[in-house]
Scaffold this motif. Structure first.
Motif, short mmCIF file in Angstrom:
data_model
loop_
_atom_site.label_atom_id
_atom_site.label_comp_id
_atom_site.label_asym_id
_atom_site.label_seq_id
_atom_site.Cartn_x
_atom_site.Cartn_y
_atom_site.Cartn_z
N GLU A 117 0.84 -1.20 0.00
CA GLU A 117 0.00 0.00 0.00
C GLU A 117 0.88 1.25 0.00
O GLU A 117 1.99 1.21 0.51
N PRO A 118 0.40 2.37 -0.59
CA PRO A 118 -0.92 2.59 -1.18
C PRO A 118 -0.99 2.24 -2.66
O PRO A 118 -2.01 2.51 -3.30
N ALA A 119 0.09 1.65 -3.22
CA ALA A 119 0.09 1.33 -4.65
C ALA A 119 -1.03 0.36 -4.99
O ALA A 119 -1.66 0.48 -6.06
N ARG A 120 -1.30 -0.60 -4.09
CA ARG A 120 -2.36 -1.58 -4.37
C ARG A 120 -3.72 -0.90 -4.47
O ARG A 120 -4.51 -1.19 -5.39
N SER A 121 -4.02 0.00 -3.55
CA SER A 121 -5.30 0.70 -3.59
C SER A 121 -5.44 1.55 -4.84
O SER A 121 -6.51 1.62 -5.45
N ARG A 122 -4.35 2.20 -5.25
CA ARG A 122 -4.40 3.02 -6.47
C ARG A 122 -4.67 2.14 -7.69
O ARG A 122 -5.47 2.50 -8.56
N LEU A 169 -7.63 9.02 0.87
CA LEU A 169 -7.86 8.84 2.31
C LEU A 169 -7.19 7.58 2.83
O LEU A 169 -6.63 7.57 3.94
N ALA A 170 -7.23 6.50 2.02
CA ALA A 170 -6.60 5.26 2.45
C ALA A 170 -5.09 5.41 2.56
O ALA A 170 -4.45 4.79 3.42
N ALA A 171 -4.51 6.24 1.71
CA ALA A 171 -3.06 6.47 1.79
C ALA A 171 -2.71 7.26 3.05
O ALA A 171 -1.67 7.02 3.68
N ALA A 172 -3.58 8.20 3.44
CA ALA A 172 -3.30 9.02 4.61
C ALA A 172 -3.72 8.35 5.92
O ALA A 172 -3.03 8.46 6.93
N TYR A 173 -4.86 7.65 5.87
CA TYR A 173 -5.39 7.02 7.08
C TYR A 173 -5.77 5.57 6.77
O TYR A 173 -6.97 5.23 6.67
N PRO A 174 -4.81 4.69 6.60
CA PRO A 174 -5.11 3.32 6.19
C PRO A 174 -5.90 2.52 7.22
O PRO A 174 -6.53 1.52 6.87
N THR A 190 -13.67 0.46 -3.33
CA THR A 190 -12.27 0.87 -3.27
C THR A 190 -11.67 0.64 -1.90
O THR A 190 -10.47 0.38 -1.78
N ALA A 191 -12.48 0.69 -0.85
CA ALA A 191 -11.97 0.44 0.49
C ALA A 191 -11.83 -1.05 0.80
O ALA A 191 -10.88 -1.47 1.46
N LEU A 192 -12.78 -1.86 0.30
CA LEU A 192 -12.85 -3.25 0.75
C LEU A 192 -12.11 -4.24 -0.16
O LEU A 192 -11.70 -5.30 0.31
N LEU A 193 -11.94 -3.93 -1.44
CA LEU A 193 -11.19 -4.86 -2.30
C LEU A 193 -9.74 -4.99 -1.85
O LEU A 193 -9.22 -6.12 -1.77
N PRO A 194 -9.01 -3.90 -1.55
CA PRO A 194 -7.67 -4.08 -0.98
C PRO A 194 -7.69 -4.77 0.38
O PRO A 194 -6.74 -5.48 0.74
N THR A 195 -8.77 -4.57 1.14
CA THR A 195 -8.87 -5.22 2.44
C THR A 195 -8.90 -6.74 2.30
O THR A 195 -8.34 -7.46 3.13
N LEU A 196 -9.55 -7.24 1.25
CA LEU A 196 -9.56 -8.68 1.01
C LEU A 196 -8.15 -9.21 0.82
O LEU A 196 -7.78 -10.25 1.39
N ALA A 197 -7.35 -8.52 0.01
CA ALA A 197 -5.97 -8.97 -0.20
C ALA A 197 -5.17 -8.91 1.10
O ALA A 197 -4.38 -9.82 1.39
#
Length: 458
Positions: free
Chosen positions: A163-168, A302-307, A353-360
């Motif tokens: 992260e945050p490359a995965r979320s992007r 937001l995920a990059a700043a407050y993961p 966008t919040a939950l797909l990276p959470t699965l990984a």
């Protein structure tokens, strides 16, 4: 070079997702009239017929017709509803098998196989002459999507491991999905009007073929042996009973139900309640693309700043979806109805966008860092909503009413939002004894470990 390759692979995956969703929606302005023409119902299946066939100013072939045909079509409506749902139904059945296969053989070969099946499906649509062939082509698309979509998202999660490359990267893929779904009806309607039924499908088939060739050049399936010593992924049935993954899967299904159920019902409601014209019905969802992209962008930043607040972004998105769904029946004109639909798409962007990276991340810390099965579960969640939508939504509207349908969907999302509190402490979890742990704490022991180590250094 590795960084450049993964960017190009991201492009390949994004194009595959774009094509899949364009093919899913491009038939919207084509199929109702085409089926009517095959049955001699007054439609026209070629570009030579006049657009205003019924003489009332709208015609059966307006550039942006209703997403689904009027409810008075009887058996024809049932046929079209089943045709639209068949793709998600087959995808729902195949996903458990495709996820397991992806975990065993890697991501590139299933992605290529999925693109090949999608190419065959698109070509079949172009030359179909009866309902059975259309149904076969639609079902074949579901088979291709079960491999291409799951393998593509899993490939992104694998190549963008931090992260945050995965979320992007996943956010970019979601934007392509949204663009494909919303741009396909105008694309299909215009080409159908001026060039005929086959042209939209042939264009998509050519792009699909080029995308597959690019994938072969970038990452020949089985060519590098990178998966020779790939760790054994966690079986999909074990992932399904993981409570954290189950909560995420439930959120993905619940947040997509309003979109899946409104698509086949909102056109008739707009015509009956506000006298909407054909162009208004056709353009209903197009403005929602922009808040969807905005939601992806905001969530990634937001995920990059407050993961540690990923669960909150998902819960906020579900609350927005719920409130927007409840507002839809109160709208009285075209301008008003666009606002809650934009809210629904904005909320879906937040949740996805919040939950797909959470699965990984959950797979990384609780299981083994192999992503085929976990994203097959995500695809199953989507397929549940879109398999039920074209068939069930119309029956609910007929028996209970359009307002009750929206209130029920809104209430479901609002009530599910607090469930995401269960994910509050996910970010504090420590990695289990997984493939990633081995690579970071010990030296490489095999070909796969060595390759992954080199990729991380790059």
């Amino acid at each position: 070079e590795a960084r450049r390759q993964r960017r190009l692979l991201l492009v390949v995956v994004c194009v595959a997702l774009l094509l899949d969703n364009m093919l899913y929606m491009v038939i919207v302005p084509i199929i109702p009239d085409y089926i009517a023409a095959m049955r001699g119902g007054g439609g026209t299946a070629g570009p030579s017929a006049p657009a205003g066939g019924n003489g009332s100013g709208g015609g059966n072939r307006s550039l942006l017709p209703a997403r689904y045909p009027p409810a008075s079509g009887g058996n024809e409506d049932v046929q079209i509803g089943v045709l639209f749902a068949s793709k998600a139904m087959l995808q729902l059945l195949v996903n458990p098998l495709s996820g397991t296969l992806i975990d065993r053989v890697g991501y590139e070969a299933p992605l290529l196989a999925g693109l090949a099946v999608m190419f065959l499906s698109t070509a079949t649509f172009a030359f179909a002459e009866n309902y059975a062939t259309l149904f076969a082509a639609r079902s074949l698309q579901g088979l291709g999507s079960a491999f291409a979509d799951t393998a593509g998202i899993a490939l992104i999660a694998d190549r963008y491991a931090e992260e945050p490359a995965r979320s992007r990267a996943l956010g970019t893929a979601l934007a392509c999905i949204s663009f494909g779904s919303l741009a396909a009806p105008p694309f299909g309607g215009v080409l159908y009007e001026f060039a005929g039924k086959r042209v939209p499908f042939l264009v998509l088939a050519c792009v699909c073929l080029l995308d597959g060739l690019l994938l072969v050049v970038l990452a020949p399936p089985g060519g590098t042996g990178a998966r020779a010593n790939m760790p054994v992924g966690t079986p999909i049935h074990r992932l399904m009973i993981d409570p954290y993954i189950a909560v995420v899967a439930g959120a993905l299904a619940t947040c997509n139900i309003p979109l899946a159920f409104l698509e086949p019902t909102i056109a008739n409601w707009m015509k009956d309640s506000m006298g909407a014209s054909e162009w208004e019905v056709g353009l209903t969802w197009l403005p929602a693309f922009f808040p969807h992209v905005l939601g992806v962008y905001v969530t990634v930043r937001l995920a990059a700043a407050y993961p540690h607040l990923q669960w909150f972004y998902g819960a906020l998105g579900m609350a927005i979806i719920g409130a927007s769904s409840c507002l839809v029946p109160a709208c009285r004109n075209f301008g008003q109805v666009i606002i809650p639909l934009c809210g629904i798409c904005f909320g879906i962007a937040l949740v996805d966008t919040a939950l797909l990276p959470t699965l990984a991340f959950l797979v990384d810390v609780r299981h083994v860092s192999v992503y085929g099965s976990v994203y097959a579960i995500a695809d199953i969640s989507y397929s549940v909503a879109y398999a039920l939508g074209p068939i069930v939504a119309g029956q609910i509207v007929h028996t209970m009413g359009f307002a009750q349908l929206n209130l029920g969907m809104g209430l479901a999302n609002v009530l599910y939002a607090p469930v995401l509190l269960f994910l509050k402490n996910v970010c504090q979890m420590k990695p289990s004894h997984s493939e990633r742990n081995i690579l970071l704490e010990e030296g490489p022991k095999g070909l796969y470990d060595t390759i992954k180590m080199e990729e991380r250094k790059g």
